[in-house]
Design a protein around this motif. Structure first.
Motif, PDB file in Angstrom:
ATOM      1  N   ARG A  21      29.966  53.333  44.444  1.00 37.27           N
ATOM      2  CA  ARG A  21      31.234  52.971  45.083  1.00 37.27           C
ATOM      3  C   ARG A  21      31.854  51.688  44.550  1.00 37.27           C
ATOM      4  NH1 ARG A  21      30.565  54.163  51.372  1.00 37.27           N
ATOM      5  NH2 ARG A  21      31.904  52.343  51.333  1.00 37.27           N
ATOM      6  N   ASN A  22      31.267  51.080  43.507  1.00 39.06           N
ATOM      7  CA  ASN A  22      31.816  49.876  42.908  1.00 39.06           C
ATOM      8  C   ASN A  22      32.598  50.232  41.642  1.00 39.06           C
ATOM      9  OD1 ASN A  22      30.769  47.808  44.674  1.00 39.06           O
ATOM     10  ND2 ASN A  22      28.764  48.372  43.886  1.00 39.06           N
ATOM     11  N   ASP A  43      34.513  43.171  39.784  1.00 38.15           N
ATOM     12  CA  ASP A  43      34.349  42.485  41.056  1.00 38.15           C
ATOM     13  C   ASP A  43      35.020  43.296  42.163  1.00 38.15           C
ATOM     14  OD1 ASP A  43      34.418  40.785  43.282  1.00 38.15           O
ATOM     15  OD2 ASP A  43      34.780  39.004  42.051  1.00 38.15           O
ATOM     16  N   TYR A  44      34.236  43.812  43.097  1.00 38.58           N
ATOM     17  CA  TYR A  44      34.781  44.643  44.163  1.00 38.58           C
ATOM     18  C   TYR A  44      35.722  43.850  45.064  1.00 38.58           C
ATOM     19  CZ  TYR A  44      31.647  42.485  47.527  1.00 38.58           C
ATOM     20  OH  TYR A  44      31.009  41.587  48.334  1.00 38.58           O
ATOM     21  N   ARG A  45      35.596  42.507  45.085  1.00 36.95           N
ATOM     22  CA  ARG A  45      36.491  41.701  45.919  1.00 36.95           C
ATOM     23  C   ARG A  45      37.913  41.721  45.369  1.00 36.95           C
ATOM     24  NH1 ARG A  45      32.638  36.616  45.597  1.00 36.95           N
ATOM     25  NH2 ARG A  45      32.750  37.456  43.501  1.00 36.95           N
ATOM     26  N   ILE A  56      43.402  47.055  43.552  1.00 39.00           N
ATOM     27  CA  ILE A  56      43.941  47.036  42.207  1.00 39.00           C
ATOM     28  C   ILE A  56      43.160  48.086  41.425  1.00 39.00           C
ATOM     29  CG2 ILE A  56      44.219  45.691  40.097  1.00 39.00           C
ATOM     30  CD1 ILE A  56      44.258  43.185  41.861  1.00 39.00           C
ATOM     31  N   GLU A  57      43.848  48.987  40.761  1.00 39.08           N
ATOM     32  CA  GLU A  57      43.169  50.042  40.025  1.00 39.08           C
ATOM     33  C   GLU A  57      42.451  49.473  38.797  1.00 39.08           C
ATOM     34  OE1 GLU A  57      42.706  53.257  40.779  1.00 39.08           O
ATOM     35  OE2 GLU A  57      43.723  52.884  42.673  1.00 39.08           O
ATOM     36  N   PRO A  58      41.233  49.941  38.515  1.00 37.08           N
ATOM     37  CA  PRO A  58      40.494  49.456  37.343  1.00 37.08           C
ATOM     38  C   PRO A  58      41.210  49.681  36.020  1.00 37.08           C
ATOM     39  CG  PRO A  58      39.046  50.676  38.816  1.00 37.08           C
ATOM     40  CD  PRO A  58      40.447  50.864  39.318  1.00 37.08           C
ATOM     41  N   THR A  59      42.156  50.610  35.982  1.00 35.26           N
ATOM     42  CA  THR A  59      42.889  50.843  34.737  1.00 35.26           C
ATOM     43  C   THR A  59      43.646  49.596  34.286  1.00 35.26           C
ATOM     44  OG1 THR A  59      44.324  52.383  33.581  1.00 35.26           O
ATOM     45  CG2 THR A  59      44.994  51.770  35.794  1.00 35.26           C
TER      46      THR A  59
END
Length: 108
Positions: A21-22, A43-45, A56-59
């Motif tokens: 889930r990270n 950073d999941y925060r 914020i999307e990882p893309t």
């Protein structure tokens, strides 16, 4: 070393996804596939967990790392869809202009 090892294993695309889930940046062997090898965890925060709202999307990380813009994407992403960005390491090594694409699945 993770990137070199992953590329040697045939995973020629960098993308993003989630592990436990990270949010992560990872590699895969072809566009449209999920993560095969972890490169690093975000950073999941900042990026939230897989189920977070207003994340914020990882893309965005891929866009920043590879300075991606409309000029070096193939195709246009669909609106109202779950999209992943795929960056071809081979295209980068070969100096190709088009080196990234978004693959989307419609939201039900």
């Amino acid at each position: 070393p993770r990137l070199q090892s992953s590329f040697a294993d045939g995973n020629a695309y960098i993308t993003h996804g989630y592990k436990n889930r990270n949010p992560i940046i990872c590699t895969t062997d072809q566009p449209g596939e999920g993560c095969k090898n972890l490169l690093f965890t975000l950073d999941y925060r900042v990026y939230g967990s897989e189920t977070s709202k207003n994340k914020i999307e990882p893309t965005v990380v891929l866009d920043d790392l590879f300075v991606l813009s409309r000029n070096n994407y193939t195709g246009m992403p669909m609106r109202q869809a779950a999209c992943r960005t795929y960056i071809s390491m081979n295209a980068i090594f070969e100096g190709q202009t088009k080196r990234a694409e978004k693959i989307c699945s419609t939201v039900n």
